[in-house]
Scaffold this active site. Structure first.
Site, PDB file in Angstrom:
ATOM      1  N   SER A   1     -36.877  30.748  -0.982  1.00 31.20           N
ATOM      2  CA  SER A   1     -38.154  31.264  -1.467  1.00 31.20           C
ATOM      3  C   SER A   1     -38.848  32.121  -0.418  1.00 31.20           C
ATOM      4  O   SER A   1     -38.650  31.958   0.787  1.00 31.20           O
ATOM      5  CB  SER A   1     -39.073  30.106  -1.844  1.00 31.20           C
ATOM      6  OG  SER A   1     -38.483  29.297  -2.820  1.00 31.20           O
TER       7      SER A   1
HETATM    8  N1  SAH Z   1     -36.048  24.961  -1.565  1.00 29.89           N
HETATM    9  C1  SAH Z   1     -35.035  25.985  -1.418  1.00 29.89           C
HETATM   10  C2  SAH Z   1     -35.050  27.003  -2.542  1.00 29.89           C
HETATM   11  C3  SAH Z   1     -34.306  26.469  -3.658  1.00 29.89           C
HETATM   12  S1  SAH Z   1     -33.673  27.571  -4.871  1.00 29.89           S
HETATM   13  C4  SAH Z   1     -35.103  26.697  -0.094  1.00 29.89           C
HETATM   14  O1  SAH Z   1     -36.058  26.503   0.657  1.00 29.89           O
HETATM   15  O2  SAH Z   1     -34.153  27.412   0.210  1.00 29.89           O
HETATM   16  C5  SAH Z   1     -33.402  26.323  -6.103  1.00 29.89           C
HETATM   17  C6  SAH Z   1     -32.269  25.372  -5.822  1.00 29.89           C
HETATM   18  O3  SAH Z   1     -32.316  24.375  -6.819  1.00 29.89           O
HETATM   19  C7  SAH Z   1     -30.886  26.002  -5.906  1.00 29.89           C
HETATM   20  O4  SAH Z   1     -30.176  25.747  -4.731  1.00 29.89           O
HETATM   21  C8  SAH Z   1     -30.235  25.290  -7.097  1.00 29.89           C
HETATM   22  O5  SAH Z   1     -28.846  25.069  -6.931  1.00 29.89           O
HETATM   23  C9  SAH Z   1     -30.994  23.978  -7.113  1.00 29.89           C
HETATM   24  N2  SAH Z   1     -31.023  23.253  -8.372  1.00 29.89           N
HETATM   25  C10 SAH Z   1     -31.162  23.740  -9.629  1.00 29.89           C
HETATM   26  N3  SAH Z   1     -31.166  22.737 -10.514  1.00 29.89           N
HETATM   27  C11 SAH Z   1     -31.032  21.568  -9.808  1.00 29.89           C
HETATM   28  C12 SAH Z   1     -30.976  20.184 -10.157  1.00 29.89           C
HETATM   29  N4  SAH Z   1     -31.040  19.752 -11.430  1.00 29.89           N
HETATM   30  N5  SAH Z   1     -30.846  19.281  -9.161  1.00 29.89           N
HETATM   31  C13 SAH Z   1     -30.765  19.674  -7.868  1.00 29.89           C
HETATM   32  N6  SAH Z   1     -30.809  20.968  -7.482  1.00 29.89           N
HETATM   33  C14 SAH Z   1     -30.945  21.901  -8.442  1.00 29.89           C
END
Ligand code: SAH
Length: 223
Positions: A71
């Site tokens: 993000s």
């Molecule tokens: N917090 C992260 C940004 C995350 S992007 C950072 O600082 O980099 C969103 C993430 O959520 C992705 O890696 C995706 O694979 C994950 N994601 C999506 N659905 C999910 C679920 N049901 N459980 C766990 N992770 C999930």
């Protein structure tokens, strides 16, 4: 992979983080001193697949791997401020991604359990957290829409992927008092929601408009 700084000096990385905080975060109204200090401290460039110390501190989300993103710095800081983290709190994060936002919350003093659905990203997040010298982050693989009952309740729950609605498990696994921060909306656009629980009563507030990658899982989107 994970080259440290592409020849950039430590001082210029510190300056890049300072500019990121001043121009991209404080200028947009984030005030919590603990959040600002953590954003200055965590070495964001260590969380990107091709460490590029110029773009790492740009005012933008960045691609990581498998179509996922880290993000924008402002969004990470604003979510941390909305969460109202105090040292010693337990936090459940859904969507570890690069591990960066978990590292920021841990640097504020929280104990963070972060769930990631892609094992490959979870591995990278763990490596980045370690490389950045952050303690207090544990990354596990799973469907975060189910939460992680074994370690519940949590003082705070943060979801960093776009949800169609608030997963029921979030309510069940939150401590009272507690707070959940989660982007809810369509796959294309969401608004950041803050659910606060106190004395058994829920309050809901909406904050900024945002665009996250989809939350994929049982209580999320199908794909
Ligand atoms: N917090 C992260 C940004 C995350 S992007 C950072 O600082 O980099 C969103 C993430 O959520 C992705 O890696 C995706 O694979 C994950 N994601 C999506 N659905 C999910 C679920 N049901 N459980 C766990 N992770 C999930």
């Amino acid at each position: 992979m994970y080259e440290n700084d592409l020849g950039k000096s430590k001082e210029s990385l510190v300056a890049a983080r300072e500019a990121m905080v001043r121009d991209g975060i404080q200028a947009r109204g984030v005030r919590d001193p603990r959040v600002l200090a953590a954003m200055r401290r965590v070495e964001r460039h260590l969380f990107l697949p091709e460490a590029d110390s110029v773009t790492a501190y740009a005012d933008a989300a960045q691609p990581t791997d498998l179509g996922q993103t880290i993000s924008q710095p402002y969004v990470v800081a604003k979510m941390a401020e909305l969460l109202g983290i105090e040292p010693g709190m337990t936090v459940l994060e859904v969507g570890a991604g690069s591990g960066y936002s978990a590292a920021v919350l841990a640097t504020i003093g929280a104990s963070v359990l972060s769930i990631e659905r892609h094992p490959h990203l979870a591995d990278r997040a763990r490596a980045a957290v370690e490389r950045a010298g952050i303690v207090g982050v544990k990354v596990i693989v799973g469907d975060g829409t189910l939460g992680h009952p074994a370690a519940a309740p949590y003082d705070r729950i943060v979801v960093t992927a776009a949800a169609p609605s608030l997963p029921a498990t979030c309510r069940v696994q939150l401590r009272d008092p507690g707070r959940i921060v989660i982007p809810i909306g369509t796959r294309d656009t969401q608004s950041m929601r803050v659910y606060t629980l106190a004395d058994g009563r829920w309050e809901e507030a909406r904050d900024f408009t945002c665009r996250f990658v989809p939350l994929v899982g049982e209580a999320g989107w199908a794909t």
